[in-house]
Scaffold this motif. Sequence first.
Motif, short mmCIF file in Angstrom:
data_model
loop_
_atom_site.label_atom_id
_atom_site.label_comp_id
_atom_site.label_asym_id
_atom_site.label_seq_id
_atom_site.Cartn_x
_atom_site.Cartn_y
_atom_site.Cartn_z
N HIS A 199 0.93 -1.17 -0.10
CA HIS A 199 0.00 0.09 0.06
C HIS A 199 0.93 1.29 0.06
CE1 HIS A 199 -3.11 2.74 0.73
NE2 HIS A 199 -2.59 3.19 1.83
N VAL A 200 0.67 2.06 -1.10
CA VAL A 200 1.29 3.38 -1.06
C VAL A 200 0.30 4.55 -0.55
CG1 VAL A 200 2.59 5.05 -2.52
CG2 VAL A 200 2.78 2.60 -2.90
N PRO A 201 0.70 5.34 0.29
CA PRO A 201 -0.55 6.16 0.71
C PRO A 201 -0.60 7.54 0.02
CG PRO A 201 1.49 6.51 1.93
CD PRO A 201 1.72 5.07 1.36
N VAL A 260 9.92 4.40 -8.57
CA VAL A 260 8.76 5.41 -8.55
C VAL A 260 9.45 6.80 -8.18
CG1 VAL A 260 6.93 3.84 -7.37
CG2 VAL A 260 8.36 5.28 -5.99
N PRO A 261 8.77 7.85 -8.72
CA PRO A 261 9.27 9.16 -8.63
C PRO A 261 9.62 9.60 -7.15
CG PRO A 261 7.74 9.20 -10.31
CD PRO A 261 7.37 7.64 -9.52
N ALA A 262 10.42 10.56 -6.95
CA ALA A 262 10.77 10.91 -5.57
C ALA A 262 9.55 11.98 -5.05
CB ALA A 262 12.05 11.63 -5.52
N ASP A 263 8.92 12.46 -5.95
CA ASP A 263 7.69 13.21 -5.65
C ASP A 263 6.48 12.55 -5.36
OD1 ASP A 263 7.53 12.52 -8.17
OD2 ASP A 263 7.01 14.64 -8.95
N ALA A 264 5.52 13.25 -5.19
CA ALA A 264 4.12 12.54 -5.14
C ALA A 264 3.74 11.58 -6.14
CB ALA A 264 3.03 13.36 -4.66
N VAL A 265 3.36 10.21 -5.71
CA VAL A 265 3.11 9.27 -6.79
C VAL A 265 1.92 8.77 -6.76
CG1 VAL A 265 5.70 8.38 -6.68
CG2 VAL A 265 3.97 7.52 -5.09
N SER A 266 0.91 9.26 -5.78
CA SER A 266 -0.34 8.69 -5.90
C SER A 266 -1.28 9.64 -5.47
CB SER A 266 -0.50 7.44 -4.99
OG SER A 266 -2.05 6.89 -4.98
N ASP A 267 -2.28 10.07 -6.02
CA ASP A 267 -3.36 11.11 -5.61
C ASP A 267 -4.36 10.50 -4.52
OD1 ASP A 267 -2.60 12.89 -7.67
OD2 ASP A 267 -3.79 12.30 -9.03
N GLY A 268 -4.73 9.45 -4.55
CA GLY A 268 -5.78 8.67 -3.65
C GLY A 268 -5.09 7.44 -2.85
N GLY A 269 -3.81 7.32 -3.05
CA GLY A 269 -3.45 6.06 -2.48
C GLY A 269 -3.63 4.76 -3.29
#
Length: 283
Positions: A199-201, A260-269
């Motif tokens: 799970h990626v938050p 995965v990129p170092a910045d935000a990778v998921s809008d909703g998890g």
Amino acid sequence: MVKAAFTFIDTNAVPWEDNPGIPGFKRRLLVFDDAARSEIRMDYVPPGAIPRVIELPHRHYHRTVSERAYALAGDFPHWEFSSTGDHVGEMILFRRHLFMDRPPRTIHGLMPEPLSETGCVLLYWNTGPGTGVAEPEAPRESVELPFDDSADADHTDFSDARLFDTAEVAWQEHVSAPGWKRKPLADAVENSGAVSLVHVPADWSGSSEPVRASAEAPSPWLFVIAGDLRIQLAEKGARRELALREGAFLIWRAGASLGVPADAVSDGGCTVLCVGHDLATTG
């Protein structure tokens, strides 16, 4: 197996086709390995359907092939039997998030009732051919056991399958991606890597360097169970970014690396089924 360094499939856009190995069921074939003759596919069981080539009650076991499955939607009653003398079995109802880890020599089958009420969609993979009742290899790989005393002549050392609701498995902290969670589901077997849920938050961001996925299997793969995830694939110096959503399937091979990129990778998890990797191993 396809020779490209990676294969990305939006399974939502793939039409269902008749499953030749299980007449009456449908499939979306995602990967067929020419060497091992193993498959990764999605199965659709229509409401009330049974394979047209069998009569109920029916039970069998596989000599050498391991099977694994993750239920995505619907319902599908299935039976597990403890021995040749067990003519009643235990009904297991496949519903969303149920996971099956079936080693060789486990007795399983179908009974006349109940049957599926709404139909069922399964993500399914195996380690070799002959598990489908109509496959050419089935007579050698799969052994039918009648519901009478004649089955007692089979002195196979039978095994037990593991079928459980993954929602009841506790999340663990991911060892290499702070803030992520992980549920180990099954160990690696021949031709199939270890299985876990990751799970990626939402709005997770990590270090200044991308997180890299290491693989214990020659062809690791993933399937997005829910949510969204941005990943990067690198091959021969070129980098491609993919936006994955529920139903996305990705397999990569020697010559490609995933991160995965170092910045935000998921809008909703995002929750991802991972096979042969844990999605994020730094270093």
